[in-house]
Structure formats: structure tokens, C-alpha cells
Design an enzyme around this catalytic site. Structure first.
Site, PDB file in Angstrom:
ATOM      1  N   GLU A   1       0.674  -1.424   0.037  1.00 18.53           N
ATOM      2  CA  GLU A   1      -0.152   0.319   0.055  1.00 18.53           C
ATOM      3  C   GLU A   1       0.982   1.500  -0.365  1.00 18.53           C
ATOM      4  O   GLU A   1       0.556   2.897  -0.141  1.00 18.53           O
ATOM      5  CB  GLU A   1      -0.990   0.104   0.926  1.00 18.53           C
ATOM      6  CG  GLU A   1      -2.093  -0.737   1.365  1.00 18.53           C
ATOM      7  CD  GLU A   1      -3.186  -1.370   1.019  1.00 18.53           C
ATOM      8  OE1 GLU A   1      -3.667  -0.030   1.181  1.00 18.53           O
ATOM      9  OE2 GLU A   1      -3.466  -1.637   0.289  1.00 18.53           O
TER      10      GLU A   1
ATOM     11  N   LYS B   1       6.528   8.752   4.099  1.00 15.45           N
ATOM     12  CA  LYS B   1       4.893   7.399   3.458  1.00 15.45           C
ATOM     13  C   LYS B   1       4.168   7.857   2.502  1.00 15.45           C
ATOM     14  O   LYS B   1       3.537   9.039   3.005  1.00 15.45           O
ATOM     15  CB  LYS B   1       4.892   6.934   5.065  1.00 15.45           C
ATOM     16  CG  LYS B   1       4.314   5.920   4.574  1.00 15.45           C
ATOM     17  CD  LYS B   1       3.516   4.795   5.923  1.00 15.45           C
ATOM     18  CE  LYS B   1       4.021   3.779   6.553  1.00 15.45           C
ATOM     19  NZ  LYS B   1       3.085   3.288   7.253  1.00 15.45           N
TER      20      LYS B   1
ATOM     21  N   ASP C   1      -0.712  -4.228  14.007  1.00 14.71           N
ATOM     22  CA  ASP C   1       0.160  -5.587  13.004  1.00 14.71           C
ATOM     23  C   ASP C   1       1.514  -5.330  13.605  1.00 14.71           C
ATOM     24  O   ASP C   1       2.220  -4.580  13.224  1.00 14.71           O
ATOM     25  CB  ASP C   1       0.632  -4.447  11.600  1.00 14.71           C
ATOM     26  CG  ASP C   1       0.800  -4.975  10.462  1.00 14.71           C
ATOM     27  OD1 ASP C   1       0.817  -6.717  10.436  1.00 14.71           O
ATOM     28  OD2 ASP C   1       1.531  -4.916   9.953  1.00 14.71           O
TER      29      ASP C   1
HETATM   30  N1  LIG Z   1      10.829   6.938  10.854  1.00 11.64           N
HETATM   31  C1  LIG Z   1      11.008   5.203  10.715  1.00 11.64           C
HETATM   32  N2  LIG Z   1      12.715   5.486  10.413  1.00 11.64           N
HETATM   33  C2  LIG Z   1      13.232   4.883  10.153  1.00 11.64           C
HETATM   34  N3  LIG Z   1      13.053   3.626   9.411  1.00 11.64           N
HETATM   35  C3  LIG Z   1      11.841   3.820   9.341  1.00 11.64           C
HETATM   36  C4  LIG Z   1      10.468   4.204   9.685  1.00 11.64           C
HETATM   37  N4  LIG Z   1       9.396   3.987   9.206  1.00 11.64           N
HETATM   38  C5  LIG Z   1       9.814   3.261   8.893  1.00 11.64           C
HETATM   39  N5  LIG Z   1      10.594   2.772   8.489  1.00 11.64           N
HETATM   40  C6  LIG Z   1      11.556   1.729   7.292  1.00 11.64           C
HETATM   41  O1  LIG Z   1      10.825   0.705   6.769  1.00 11.64           O
HETATM   42  C7  LIG Z   1      10.226  -0.218   6.456  1.00 11.64           C
HETATM   43  C8  LIG Z   1       8.340  -0.043   5.823  1.00 11.64           C
HETATM   44  O2  LIG Z   1       7.378   0.978   6.888  1.00 11.64           O
HETATM   45  P1  LIG Z   1       5.972   1.162   7.489  1.00 11.64           P
HETATM   46  O3  LIG Z   1       6.673  -0.479   8.365  1.00 11.64           O
HETATM   47  O4  LIG Z   1       5.457   1.886   8.260  1.00 11.64           O
HETATM   48  O5  LIG Z   1       5.402   1.053   6.033  1.00 11.64           O
HETATM   49  P2  LIG Z   1       4.929  -0.628   5.225  1.00 11.64           P
HETATM   50  O6  LIG Z   1       4.954  -1.840   6.372  1.00 11.64           O
HETATM   51  O7  LIG Z   1       5.047  -0.434   3.803  1.00 11.64           O
HETATM   52  O8  LIG Z   1       3.226   0.143   5.857  1.00 11.64           O
HETATM   53  P3  LIG Z   1       1.714   0.298   6.078  1.00 11.64           P
HETATM   54  O9  LIG Z   1       1.555  -1.463   6.071  1.00 11.64           O
HETATM   55  O10 LIG Z   1       1.398   0.460   6.651  1.00 11.64           O
HETATM   56  O11 LIG Z   1       1.383   0.117   4.268  1.00 11.64           O
HETATM   57  C9  LIG Z   1       9.853  -0.411   8.168  1.00 11.64           C
HETATM   58  O12 LIG Z   1      10.074  -2.060   8.243  1.00 11.64           O
HETATM   59  C10 LIG Z   1      11.172   0.199   8.448  1.00 11.64           C
HETATM   60  O13 LIG Z   1      12.382  -0.461   7.627  1.00 11.64           O
HETATM   61 MG   LIG Z   2       5.390  -2.193   8.148  1.00 14.38          MG
END
Ligand SMILES: Nc1ncnc2c1ncn2[C@@H]1O[C@H](COP(=O)(O)OP(=O)(O)OP(=O)(O)O)[C@@H](O)[C@H]1O
Ligand SMILES: [Mg+2]
Length: 297
Positions: A36, A54, A189
Site C-alpha cells: 500500500e 511514507k 500489525d
Molecule cells: N521512521 C522511520 N525511521 C526509520 N525507518 C523507518 C521508519 N518508518 C519506516 N521505516 C522503515 O521502512 C519500513 C517500512 O515502513 P512501514 O512498516 O511503516 O511501512 P509498510 O509496512 O510498507 O506500511 P503499511 O503496512 O502501513 O502499508 C520499515 O520496516 C522500516 O525498515
Molecule cells: Mg511495516
């Protein structure tokens, strides 16, 4: 390296960067691409600090109104909880479409709801109409990566040390999840990819080059979070983590009870005492239901 990554990210991106990033001079390094959202490392131009951006691009296969609604719901769920937990307020202005919400900086000494400031990244800016949110960058690596990076030493004493370090880390996870639940928030999650391990010593030059498990556990990725104080919801949150941990770290699975003990008993957890024990009892029911469900198929 950041420059190369940023230009390739911009050219190869599966989406157009939303304004104001489409014309920004900052670099954007693609860190992760989920179903997403895309996560970039960049700089918050107002303060010059490192930031995580993001972006939730438009999903062409979804009806545009539904898509907008879902994107907005996810961004708001995540931002609301992060702001609540870190004890900051978003200043007015975010309700105007396309307008960036300004984030009020916390006053000196102001505490988050349950002292979670520092255990979740602060929100720097967001625009739910255009589908993005920026938070402070958490220095370190994910807990998943940190556990994978530790090698079992050859000597018994090294193996014992690793075991102790792992247990310590799992206890810190239990404490932080306890604090989160005590603040009335369900993560939704919980996995070891949604937790960062930030070294205590911020001068560690490259946290990925060490197999130390020292550091604060910082929770991220609150897109599925909800606000609830129900034991059942808390137990389900723990169950999600238990299942995710078992499949991501099968060799360390036996150590998972450390998380639960710390959750229900450690002083640092807001759930220590009676309520914590009730949640663990509920967790047994949730597990049982999980097992029945998988037997039925
Ligand atoms: N604030 C942050 N600082 C450093 N690294 C981050 C941060 N936020 C996210 N990351 C890195 O980016 C990766 C993906 O971020 P996040 O888990 O928020 O997104 P996602 O799983 O793709 O999101 P969603 O499930 O909401 O679509 C994390 O596993 C981490 O490695
Ligand atoms: Mg994640």
C-alpha cells in the site's frame, strides 16, 4: 549513494511524487515498498533533520472515492495515534484539502500519554488528501534485521551471551507493547519489521555492522492501529505478534514467552499486575480459536 538512490527512485517510482516533493531539492532514498505504501528516507526541509516519508499512491484498481477514503483513514489512524503517544498536537490547518498540517512542537518537559515519547517516531507533517505523512527518522535497524544479524557464536559462553541478549530484547519488546496498550492503543500489525532497534549509543557509526542487541525498541507502522482498552483486543494484538515472531524467527520462537512475562510483570510495562494477567488469560482463548480455525481450514 543517496543521490544515486534518489534519482533512480524518482525515475523508477511507481507513482508520481505528491507536491511539494515533486519539485523538492531533497534526496529521496527508497527504503521499503509495501503493498500500500512506499517509504523513503529524506530530510525535513523546515528543520533539516532526517525524516521518513511514507507515500500512499493512488490505487488505480480501486474506485477513486473509496481509494481516497481508505488512504485518508490509514494516514489519519497512523498520525492520530503517533501524535497521541508522543504527546504532541497537530495545529489547525490540516482540514483544508491539500494543505499541509503543521505539527506543534512539544513543550519542554511535556510527557506523552504513557511516557511513550521516544518509543514512537514523532509526526513532522502530513497531507492526507495527497496521501503522505512524514515522521522523524529512527536511527537503527528493524528488530527483525537485528535478530537476523546476530550470529550464534562458536563457544558456549558466546552462545549463552547471545541468548541473554535476545531475552533482554524480548523483555523490552514486552514492556513497550505493555506501555502502548496501557495508553489505550492497539497496534494492529505487531511484527518485528514494525519495530526498530535504536542503539543506546547514537554515535554507533553503523548499527548494521554490529551484532549487539542493545537499544530502545521503537514502534512504527501504525496504519492499522485502533484505540481500545479491551482485553480481547489486547490479546489479539499479542497473538498477531506471537504468530509473526514464530514464522519470522523460528529458531528463537521458544524465547517468545519472555515478551509475555515482561508485558504482564515488568515495572516498565503499563500492564503489569492484574490486567496484564487477564490479557494473558484471554490470549489462551485467542490461541485456542486460532488452532480450531486452522484445523477447520
Ligand atoms: N521512521 C522511520 N525511521 C526509520 N525507518 C523507518 C521508519 N518508518 C519506516 N521505516 C522503515 O521502512 C519500513 C517500512 O515502513 P512501514 O512498516 O511503516 O511501512 P509498510 O509496512 O510498507 O506500511 P503499511 O503496512 O502501513 O502499508 C520499515 O520496516 C522500516 O525498515
Ligand atoms: Mg511495516
Amino acid at each position: 549513494m543517496a543521490d544515486a538512490a534518489s534519482s533512480s527512485a524518482r525515475v523508477n517510482a511507481l507513482h508520481k511524487f505528491p507536491p511539494p516533493f515533486d519539485t523538492s531539492d531533497e534526496s529521496f532514498e527508497l527504503i521499503a515498498q509495501g503493498a500500500e505504501s512506499l517509504l523513503y528516507r529524506t530530510t525535513f526541509s523546515t528543520t533539516g533533520q532526517p525524516a521518513a516519508l511514507k507515500v500512499r499512491p493512488e490505487k488505480k484498481w480501486r474506485h477513486p472515492i473509496l481509494d481516497k477514503r481508505l488512504t485518508r483513514a490509514r494516514i489519519l489512524a497512523e498520525a492520530r495515534v503517533l501524535v497521541k503517544l508522543s504527546g504532541e498536537g497537530i495545529a489547525a490547518g490540516g482540514s483544508t484539502p491539500g494543505k499541509r498540517a503543521k505539527v506543534k512542537q512539544p513543550k519542554e518537559g511535556e510527557k506523552g500519554v504513557a511516557g511513550l515519547r521516544g518509543f514512537v517516531p514523532a509526526v513532522l507533517a502530513l497531507d492526507w488528501e495527497r496521501g503522505w505523512m512524514m515522521t522523524e527518522w529512527v536511527y537503527g535497524r528493524t528488530v527483525k534485521q537485528a535478530i537476523h544479524d546476530t550470529q550464534a557464536g562458536r563457544r558456549a559462553v558466546e552462545r549463552e551471551q547471545r541468548l541473554q541478549d535476545l531475552k533482554e530484547l524480548l523483555r523490552r519488546i514486552g514492556e513497550v507493547v505493555g506501555k502502548l496498550h496501557a495508553s489505550g492503543v492497539i497496534h494492529g500489525d505487531l511484527t518485528t519489521s514494525n519495530m526498530m532497534l535504536r542503539p543506546y549509543d547514537a554515535t554507533t557509526p553503523d548499527p548494521t555492522s554490529t551484532d549487539s542487541l542493545d537499544g530502545d525498541v521503537v514502534l512504527i507502522d501504525f496504519g492499522l492501529s485502533t484505540q481500545s482498552v479491551s482485553d480481547e483486543d489486547r490479546a489479539v494484538d499479542l497473538y498477531v505478534l506471537e504468530r509473526a515472531f514464530g514464522s519470522t524467527h523460528p529458531r528463537e520462537e521458544d524465547l517468545f514467552p519472555e515478551v509475555l512475562t515482561a508485558y504482564a510483570e515488568n515495572e516498565g510495562s503499563g500492564m503489569n499486575g492484574k490486567v496484564g494477567k487477564l490479557v494473558l488469560r484471554k490470549l489462551e482463548d485467542v490461541r485456542m480459536r486460532g488452532r480450531k480455525k486452522s484445523m477447520v481450514g
